[in-house]
Design a protein around this motif. Sequence first.
Motif, PDB file in Angstrom:
ATOM      1  N   ALA A   1      50.626  39.635  44.425  1.00  0.00           N
ATOM      2  CA  ALA A   1      49.266  38.855  44.448  1.00  0.00           C
ATOM      3  C   ALA A   1      49.368  37.813  43.218  1.00  0.00           C
ATOM      4  O   ALA A   1      48.987  36.683  43.605  1.00  0.00           O
ATOM      5  CB  ALA A   1      48.199  39.720  44.129  1.00  0.00           C
ATOM      6  N   ALA A   2      50.226  38.159  42.222  1.00  0.00           N
ATOM      7  CA  ALA A   2      50.212  37.184  40.948  1.00  0.00           C
ATOM      8  C   ALA A   2      51.016  36.140  41.238  1.00  0.00           C
ATOM      9  O   ALA A   2      50.794  34.838  41.189  1.00  0.00           O
ATOM     10  CB  ALA A   2      50.742  37.893  39.814  1.00  0.00           C
ATOM     11  N   ARG A   3      52.231  36.054  42.133  1.00  0.00           N
ATOM     12  CA  ARG A   3      53.090  35.190  42.557  1.00  0.00           C
ATOM     13  C   ARG A   3      52.442  34.268  43.605  1.00  0.00           C
ATOM     14  O   ARG A   3      52.497  33.284  43.633  1.00  0.00           O
ATOM     15  CB  ARG A   3      54.128  35.537  43.402  1.00  0.00           C
ATOM     16  N   ALA A   4      51.532  34.843  44.495  1.00  0.00           N
ATOM     17  CA  ALA A   4      50.701  34.258  45.489  1.00  0.00           C
ATOM     18  C   ALA A   4      49.890  33.171  44.797  1.00  0.00           C
ATOM     19  O   ALA A   4      49.519  31.996  45.179  1.00  0.00           O
ATOM     20  CB  ALA A   4      50.015  35.111  46.397  1.00  0.00           C
ATOM     21  N   THR A   5      49.366  33.574  43.698  1.00  0.00           N
ATOM     22  CA  THR A   5      48.308  32.775  43.107  1.00  0.00           C
ATOM     23  C   THR A   5      48.904  31.470  42.474  1.00  0.00           C
ATOM     24  O   THR A   5      48.278  30.238  42.823  1.00  0.00           O
ATOM     25  CB  THR A   5      47.787  33.746  41.628  1.00  0.00           C
TER      26      THR A   5
END
Lengths: 134, 124
Positions: free
Chosen positions: A107-111
């Motif tokens: 999720a952090a990378r998708a952000t």
Amino acid sequence: MFNNIVHGVHGYTHYKGGAGHLSFVMHRVSGLGTLLFLSMHILLESTAHYAPHLYERLNAGLRTPIALAAEILMAFLVIFHGVNGYRIAYFDLFHIDLWSLPAAPKAARATWIVSLLLWFPAFIIMLLHGLHVI
Amino acid sequence: MITLKRETSFKPNYEIRAWKYMRLSAILLVPLVWIHTIINTLIVGAENINLNFVATRWANIGWQVYDILLLTFAFSHGVNGLRQVLFDFTQSHTARRILNMLLLLFWILLSLVGASAILGGIEK
Ligand code: HEM
């Protein structure tokens, strides 16, 4: 306090927390950067009421390439902080059960990807507007 | 796989409320901040923003309400965020009290300057 700051900042740069840690540091930096911007923005816009001539002068004086570059950077900070803030708020408030060790860094990378995709068109449009005034 | 389950049956203190407030204000802030920025920076553009533009804006009750909401939520969220960051570096009770006082003063002062300008508008 001074020792705390030295230790704390050392932790920010040396802690090996991967994508989640990078997001934490970036959320801090972008939040503080936005607050600094907002504080100056409140004072600057207030001169429109309190000292209109000063407003005109400051407003015209801020049409420089450096100010434009700062505004474009500021756009990234506020986009990243917003997207990442939604990630934090969503999991914390509505889906704490979905938080898991493999899912969180994803999720952090998708952000980052969503933020960069939103920033890119903003960058171009700001540049085009900026070319009129600098 | 780690699963987290919370059972809360205690009275929320100030820090718990602040934690919640950061997240609830966040939900409002994306539309408030982004619409403000999209209109002013991307649609209108810096080349068209001048005293006259601000005067038209602040002569309109709808925009005045919008700007007051933006000021209230963005600035309180930001100052409380700064408080969170500063508290990470201060453990002593006295230092935290002093920081709280200074931040409260800073928040009230700039909020008053900004709100009075928005409501006062620009005399023509
Ligand atoms: C655009 C919409 C925004 C969203 C979705 C958002 C979201 C959030 C969230 C959820 C937090 C809590 C993080 C945590 O407790 O770990 C936070 C912290 C923070 N925000 Fe925002 N925010 C937004 C706008 C702003 C603005 C406009 C400012 C500045 C005036 C700001 C400044 C801060 C600061 C300084 C922190 C503290 C950072 C930290 O504790 O590491 N934010 N934000």
